[in-house]
Every structure is written in C-alpha cells, then in structure tokens.
Design a protein around this motif. Structure first.
Motif, PDB file in Angstrom:
ATOM      1  N   MET A   1       0.807  -1.212   0.000  1.00 26.16           N
ATOM      2  CA  MET A   1       0.000   0.000   0.000  1.00 26.16           C
ATOM      3  C   MET A   1       0.842   1.265   0.000  1.00 26.16           C
ATOM      4  O   MET A   1       0.330   2.357  -0.008  1.00 26.16           O
ATOM      5  CB  MET A   1      -0.927   0.035   1.199  1.00 26.16           C
ATOM      6  CG  MET A   1      -0.216  -0.044   2.541  1.00 26.16           C
ATOM      7  SD  MET A   1      -1.205   0.557   3.904  1.00 26.16           S
ATOM      8  CE  MET A   1      -1.052   2.315   3.672  1.00 26.16           C
ATOM      9  N   ASP A   2       2.180   1.093   0.006  1.00 23.69           N
ATOM     10  CA  ASP A   2       3.066   2.250   0.004  1.00 23.69           C
ATOM     11  C   ASP A   2       4.304   1.915  -0.815  1.00 23.69           C
ATOM     12  O   ASP A   2       4.676   0.748  -0.961  1.00 23.69           O
ATOM     13  CB  ASP A   2       3.452   2.622   1.436  1.00 23.69           C
ATOM     14  CG  ASP A   2       4.330   3.867   1.491  1.00 23.69           C
ATOM     15  OD1 ASP A   2       3.933   4.881   0.892  1.00 23.69           O
ATOM     16  OD2 ASP A   2       5.400   3.831   2.117  1.00 23.69           O
ATOM     17  N   ILE A   3       4.996   2.947  -1.320  1.00 25.23           N
ATOM     18  CA  ILE A   3       6.151   2.708  -2.174  1.00 25.23           C
ATOM     19  C   ILE A   3       7.257   1.964  -1.441  1.00 25.23           C
ATOM     20  O   ILE A   3       8.042   1.248  -2.075  1.00 25.23           O
ATOM     21  CB  ILE A   3       6.692   4.022  -2.769  1.00 25.23           C
ATOM     22  CG1 ILE A   3       7.094   5.001  -1.664  1.00 25.23           C
ATOM     23  CG2 ILE A   3       5.679   4.639  -3.700  1.00 25.23           C
ATOM     24  CD1 ILE A   3       7.794   6.240  -2.196  1.00 25.23           C
ATOM     25  N   GLN A   4       7.349   2.114  -0.107  1.00 21.03           N
ATOM     26  CA  GLN A   4       8.416   1.432   0.618  1.00 21.03           C
ATOM     27  C   GLN A   4       8.300  -0.092   0.505  1.00 21.03           C
ATOM     28  O   GLN A   4       9.300  -0.806   0.667  1.00 21.03           O
ATOM     29  CB  GLN A   4       8.422   1.839   2.083  1.00 21.03           C
ATOM     30  CG  GLN A   4       7.204   1.404   2.882  1.00 21.03           C
ATOM     31  CD  GLN A   4       7.272   1.908   4.311  1.00 21.03           C
ATOM     32  OE1 GLN A   4       8.163   1.559   5.062  1.00 21.03           O
ATOM     33  NE2 GLN A   4       6.313   2.757   4.684  1.00 21.03           N
ATOM     34  N   ASN A   5       7.111  -0.600   0.222  1.00 18.70           N
ATOM     35  CA  ASN A   5       6.945  -2.043   0.042  1.00 18.70           C
ATOM     36  C   ASN A   5       7.763  -2.574  -1.131  1.00 18.70           C
ATOM     37  O   ASN A   5       8.058  -3.778  -1.188  1.00 18.70           O
ATOM     38  CB  ASN A   5       5.472  -2.378  -0.197  1.00 18.70           C
ATOM     39  CG  ASN A   5       4.620  -2.208   1.044  1.00 18.70           C
ATOM     40  OD1 ASN A   5       5.124  -2.164   2.159  1.00 18.70           O
ATOM     41  ND2 ASN A   5       3.316  -2.105   0.844  1.00 18.70           N
ATOM     42  N   SER A  21       4.842 -13.912 -11.457  1.00 14.95           N
ATOM     43  CA  SER A  21       5.733 -13.363 -12.485  1.00 14.95           C
ATOM     44  C   SER A  21       6.172 -11.945 -12.165  1.00 14.95           C
ATOM     45  O   SER A  21       7.210 -11.485 -12.650  1.00 14.95           O
ATOM     46  CB  SER A  21       5.058 -13.402 -13.859  1.00 14.95           C
ATOM     47  OG  SER A  21       3.865 -12.627 -13.842  1.00 14.95           O
ATOM     48  N   ARG A  22       5.399 -11.221 -11.356  1.00 13.47           N
ATOM     49  CA  ARG A  22       5.760  -9.865 -10.967  1.00 13.47           C
ATOM     50  C   ARG A  22       5.030  -9.509  -9.680  1.00 13.47           C
ATOM     51  O   ARG A  22       4.047 -10.163  -9.308  1.00 13.47           O
ATOM     52  CB  ARG A  22       5.444  -8.855 -12.062  1.00 13.47           C
ATOM     53  CG  ARG A  22       3.984  -8.694 -12.409  1.00 13.47           C
ATOM     54  CD  ARG A  22       3.818  -7.636 -13.488  1.00 13.47           C
ATOM     55  NE  ARG A  22       4.406  -6.366 -13.071  1.00 13.47           N
ATOM     56  CZ  ARG A  22       4.654  -5.364 -13.917  1.00 13.47           C
ATOM     57  NH1 ARG A  22       4.409  -5.505 -15.211  1.00 13.47           N
ATOM     58  NH2 ARG A  22       5.166  -4.225 -13.484  1.00 13.47           N
ATOM     59  N   PRO A  23       5.474  -8.479  -8.964  1.00 14.14           N
ATOM     60  CA  PRO A  23       4.842  -8.129  -7.683  1.00 14.14           C
ATOM     61  C   PRO A  23       3.416  -7.618  -7.846  1.00 14.14           C
ATOM     62  O   PRO A  23       3.021  -7.143  -8.916  1.00 14.14           O
ATOM     63  CB  PRO A  23       5.745  -7.017  -7.137  1.00 14.14           C
ATOM     64  CG  PRO A  23       7.008  -7.102  -7.906  1.00 14.14           C
ATOM     65  CD  PRO A  23       6.640  -7.641  -9.256  1.00 14.14           C
ATOM     66  N   ARG A  24       2.689  -7.736  -6.754  1.00 13.10           N
ATOM     67  CA  ARG A  24       1.374  -7.116  -6.638  1.00 13.10           C
ATOM     68  C   ARG A  24       1.443  -6.064  -5.529  1.00 13.10           C
ATOM     69  O   ARG A  24       2.454  -5.913  -4.848  1.00 13.10           O
ATOM     70  CB  ARG A  24       0.314  -8.156  -6.271  1.00 13.10           C
ATOM     71  CG  ARG A  24       0.046  -9.227  -7.310  1.00 13.10           C
ATOM     72  CD  ARG A  24      -1.076 -10.127  -6.818  1.00 13.10           C
ATOM     73  NE  ARG A  24      -1.375 -11.222  -7.726  1.00 13.10           N
ATOM     74  CZ  ARG A  24      -2.321 -12.129  -7.494  1.00 13.10           C
ATOM     75  NH1 ARG A  24      -3.039 -12.068  -6.368  1.00 13.10           N
ATOM     76  NH2 ARG A  24      -2.561 -13.091  -8.370  1.00 13.10           N
ATOM     77  N   HIS A  25       0.334  -5.361  -5.350  1.00 16.99           N
ATOM     78  CA  HIS A  25       0.225  -4.456  -4.214  1.00 16.99           C
ATOM     79  C   HIS A  25       0.111  -5.289  -2.939  1.00 16.99           C
ATOM     80  O   HIS A  25      -0.648  -6.256  -2.886  1.00 16.99           O
ATOM     81  CB  HIS A  25      -0.995  -3.547  -4.361  1.00 16.99           C
ATOM     82  CG  HIS A  25      -0.903  -2.632  -5.548  1.00 16.99           C
ATOM     83  ND1 HIS A  25      -0.090  -1.534  -5.566  1.00 16.99           N
ATOM     84  CD2 HIS A  25      -1.536  -2.667  -6.747  1.00 16.99           C
ATOM     85  CE1 HIS A  25      -0.206  -0.915  -6.730  1.00 16.99           C
ATOM     86  NE2 HIS A  25      -1.079  -1.582  -7.468  1.00 16.99           N
ATOM     87  N   ILE A  26       0.851  -4.910  -1.911  1.00  7.77           N
ATOM     88  CA  ILE A  26       0.855  -5.644  -0.652  1.00  7.77           C
ATOM     89  C   ILE A  26      -0.219  -5.070   0.268  1.00  7.77           C
ATOM     90  O   ILE A  26      -0.374  -3.848   0.372  1.00  7.77           O
ATOM     91  CB  ILE A  26       2.236  -5.548   0.017  1.00  7.77           C
ATOM     92  CG1 ILE A  26       3.275  -6.283  -0.851  1.00  7.77           C
ATOM     93  CG2 ILE A  26       2.222  -6.124   1.431  1.00  7.77           C
ATOM     94  CD1 ILE A  26       4.703  -6.133  -0.366  1.00  7.77           C
ATOM     95  N   ALA A  27      -0.939  -5.948   0.923  1.00 10.15           N
ATOM     96  CA  ALA A  27      -2.007  -5.526   1.840  1.00 10.15           C
ATOM     97  C   ALA A  27      -1.402  -5.216   3.212  1.00 10.15           C
ATOM     98  O   ALA A  27      -1.542  -5.978   4.168  1.00 10.15           O
ATOM     99  CB  ALA A  27      -3.073  -6.613   1.962  1.00 10.15           C
ATOM    100  N   GLY A 290      -8.554  -2.835  -3.227  1.00  6.55           N
ATOM    101  CA  GLY A 290      -8.234  -2.061  -2.033  1.00  6.55           C
ATOM    102  C   GLY A 290      -6.778  -1.660  -1.916  1.00  6.55           C
ATOM    103  O   GLY A 290      -6.463  -0.460  -1.792  1.00  6.55           O
ATOM    104  N   PRO A 291      -5.831  -2.607  -1.950  1.00  7.65           N
ATOM    105  CA  PRO A 291      -4.416  -2.231  -1.842  1.00  7.65           C
ATOM    106  C   PRO A 291      -3.950  -1.276  -2.943  1.00  7.65           C
ATOM    107  O   PRO A 291      -3.111  -0.414  -2.701  1.00  7.65           O
ATOM    108  CB  PRO A 291      -3.697  -3.582  -1.925  1.00  7.65           C
ATOM    109  CG  PRO A 291      -4.685  -4.568  -1.397  1.00  7.65           C
ATOM    110  CD  PRO A 291      -6.014  -4.072  -1.894  1.00  7.65           C
ATOM    111  N   ALA A 292      -4.495  -1.421  -4.146  1.00  4.40           N
ATOM    112  CA  ALA A 292      -4.100  -0.520  -5.233  1.00  4.40           C
ATOM    113  C   ALA A 292      -4.588   0.896  -4.963  1.00  4.40           C
ATOM    114  O   ALA A 292      -3.863   1.879  -5.183  1.00  4.40           O
ATOM    115  CB  ALA A 292      -4.663  -1.034  -6.567  1.00  4.40           C
ATOM    116  N   LEU A 293      -5.824   1.039  -4.490  1.00  5.77           N
ATOM    117  CA  LEU A 293      -6.346   2.371  -4.149  1.00  5.77           C
ATOM    118  C   LEU A 293      -5.541   3.004  -3.027  1.00  5.77           C
ATOM    119  O   LEU A 293      -5.265   4.204  -3.037  1.00  5.77           O
ATOM    120  CB  LEU A 293      -7.819   2.269  -3.764  1.00  5.77           C
ATOM    121  CG  LEU A 293      -8.795   1.906  -4.890  1.00  5.77           C
ATOM    122  CD1 LEU A 293     -10.196   1.676  -4.337  1.00  5.77           C
ATOM    123  CD2 LEU A 293      -8.818   3.008  -5.940  1.00  5.77           C
TER     124      LEU A 293
END
Length: 360
Positions: A1-5, A21-27, A290-293
C-alpha cells in the motif's frame, strides 16, 4: 500500500519466491531495511492506523516485519501487532540455492561506506577512511549509495585510494537486492564503518563481516547512538580490523557467532513457504482493488498530512526516522519522492545475481 513495500527489489524477490511473475500491491506495510530501533517507529510512522484492529476484528492490512528476535526492539511493547515474515534477502538466498548457487570469495574484500539519505547527509573525512580501508584490506570493491555518486568529493576520495567503485542502484530498482547479493555472497570479507543492513546480509550468508573505521557523522546523531550499536551488537564490531577479531573470541568463532546473530536479526526462523507468504502479503486469489487504491491515493495523502502537520508522528518515530534532525522542510525539498510509481517488474527467470554492477 506504500512505495516502501517495493524498495530495493524486495517485492520482486518475494513475488519470484511466491511463484508470481511480478509483484502485486501488498495488503499492509513491509519493513524495508534492518534498523537499530523498532521498525514500527522507523518505517511505519506515516501510517499510525495501519495494522490496528478495529471493533475487535483482525486488521485487513498487516505490519510485516522481518523478525521478532531482533535485539533492537520488543514486539510486545508496540501498540500494534506485527507479523514476522523474514527478510527478502533470505528468500533470495533460498531461490539461488535451488538453482545451485553457492557463496564464494571471488570478489575479494568489499567495503560499504555508511551513507545518508536525501533528507540527512553523512559528512566527514571520506578520504581518510578510504586510505584506511586500502591499508587494511588493500584495493577493494567499494559500494557507494547512488546519491553519493553525485558528490565528486566522495567519489574522488575512494577512487584516489585505489578502490573499484560500484553501486547497487536506486532504491526503486527491482535488481537492487540481486546486486547486493552478488557483493555480499562473493566477498572474501564485507566491511562497513557502521553497523548496517549490508553487514547483516553478508554475515547471514556466511561471509566474514565486520564494522570498523571512522563512523563519519550522520545528522544530529552523537556518540551515544554509536555506543549503543557496539553495546547491543558486539559480534559485528572488531577490536582489530586486520585480523577481524571481536571482544573475547577468535576470528573463526566470531564469524560463526555473527552468522547466527544475523540470521536471527533477519528472521531466519520466520520464513514462510510460498502459499503462506502469498497469504501474508495479500496475494491470494485475484488482485483486489483495495491495496491498489491505498497505494495510489490514500498513501500519498497520508504522507502529505504528516508533512503539513495535519497529523503527528510520535517523538520516538521522529527520532528513529531521522537521527533526531527531522524537519518537514526536508521532505518539502523533495515533494515528488514519495509519489507512487508503477509496480516494478518481476525478476529474470532463472533468478541470478546481478554481476553487472552499476559503475560511476
């Protein structure tokens, strides 16, 4: 949910280990570096409600830390629960071992000077330190922070002492951790002038690692902070940089003790299998909105509120984040640095350490 992830290629490594294959947004929020204080204060202060239970329900967003066994902090003393998942570098180690990788000494000695940030600069006699490193270890591979490469005084100090200069790249480069693994995993010894993440990485991999030399000056940090590091983690601090000895032990025993401690600090006992890791990161099933928003909208607004004084960090968090010299004006000098970017790409398959280190 933040760039630091997604700093330092961490999410790319976790995605590769989890079979994506690639990262997702982390909850939630992921610890992005080793810290001598609580990661809740040092890394998660901009988001004081993330991880907090509401109405007795389990929080949908977790605070994901590397270890609950670090000497730096007590998870039970925090006001929010944390979940230990292990450091991404240990997942990268697993991936590489699966492909036949083994540690080597092919790079010779590596030195990683302690660096500042865009907010707080490190100052001091780099030339004197560079000459000391050349005297103790000989010409070495010196990994500079990418921002230090823009300072001619720093680069000339190390180059003039006969060292080979490299950098692992920007913190938003998904190959960053691969390059650090190449350095830490192929050094005959990795040293730094302050206890830092790179020293822990090297020791955890079984590479002799040590802290010695002029620690330089960092913000408003004083002698007490350095004394605390030496007192709490004596296993990494040498009494004689030339033979690597530590207080009360020989070099071989010291290296073994440092490795055991580093793996505890990095959460070697907390590593998850792929299915469990996907669940901890919120990566099960189809991607959720949700995590993307939160990543693209809520996170930047929360940080802006902190900068403008609409919400406040605790005193402990302010000190942990900025060596006691935090000022909102420092953040306002770099207003675009905290804005979200597209998610990083995945790692190459098969995963290999990045040997083509960026050079100045």
């Amino acid at each position: 949910m933040d760039i630091q992830n997604h700093y330092y290629g961490h999410s790319a490594v976790l995605a590769a280990y989890a079979g994506l294959s690639r990262p997702r947004h982390i909850a939630g929020l992921l610890q992005h570096g080793w810290t001598a204080t609580s990661p809740v204060a040092a890394h998660f202060a901009d988001f004081p409600t993330v991880g907090a239970a509401a109405g007795g329900r389990r929080p949908s967003r977790r605070l994901l830390v590397w270890s609950h066994r670090s000497r730096a902090w007590d998870p039970a003393a925090e006001d929010r629960p944390t979940t230990a998942v292990g450091a991404p570098v240990l997942y990268l180690e697993r991936l590489l071992h699966q492909q036949g990788w083994a540690r080597s000494d092919t790079l010779g000695p590596v030195f990683v000077p302690f660096h500042g940030t865009r907010l707080v600069r490190v100052t001091g006699a780099h030339a004197d330190l560079a000459r000391q490193v050349a005297k103790v270890d000989g010409p070495s591979t010196v990994c500079l922070h990418h921002e230090d490469l823009t300072d001619p005084e720093i680069t000339s100090a190390w180059a003039d002492a006969g060292h080979r200069l490299v950098t692992a790249g920007r913190r938003d480069d998904p190959h960053f951790l691969l390059r650090i693994m190449h350095l830490a995993g192929n050094a005959s010894r990795l040293s730094s002038n302050r206890l830092s993440t790179a020293v822990l990485y090297a020791a955890a991999l079984g590479t002799p690692a040590a802290v010695w030399g002029d620690p330089l000056n960092f913000g408003a940090q004083g002698a007490d902070a350095l004394a605390m590091l030496r007192e709490h983690w004596p296993e990494f601090h040498t009494t004689d940089p030339e033979d690597g000895s530590r207080p009360g032990t020989g070099a071989a025993d010291a290296d073994a003790a440092a490795t055991a401690l580093a793996r505890a600090e990095l959460g070697g006992d907390a590593l998850l299998e792929p299915d469990a890791l996907r669940a901890a990161l919120g990566w099960t099933g189809a991607p959720k909105p949700g995590p993307a928003l939160q990543y693209y909208a809520a996170s930047p607004l929360a940080k802006a509120a902190m900068v403008l004084g609409l919400t406040k960090r605790s005193e402990a968090a302010t000190q942990a984040m900025s060596a006691g010299s935090f000022s909102p004006w420092l953040w306002l000098r770099n207003p675009l640095a905290a804005l979200p970017r597209p998610l990083p790409k995945g790692l190459p398959t098969p995963v290999t350490t990045e040997e083509a280190l960026t050079r100045p």
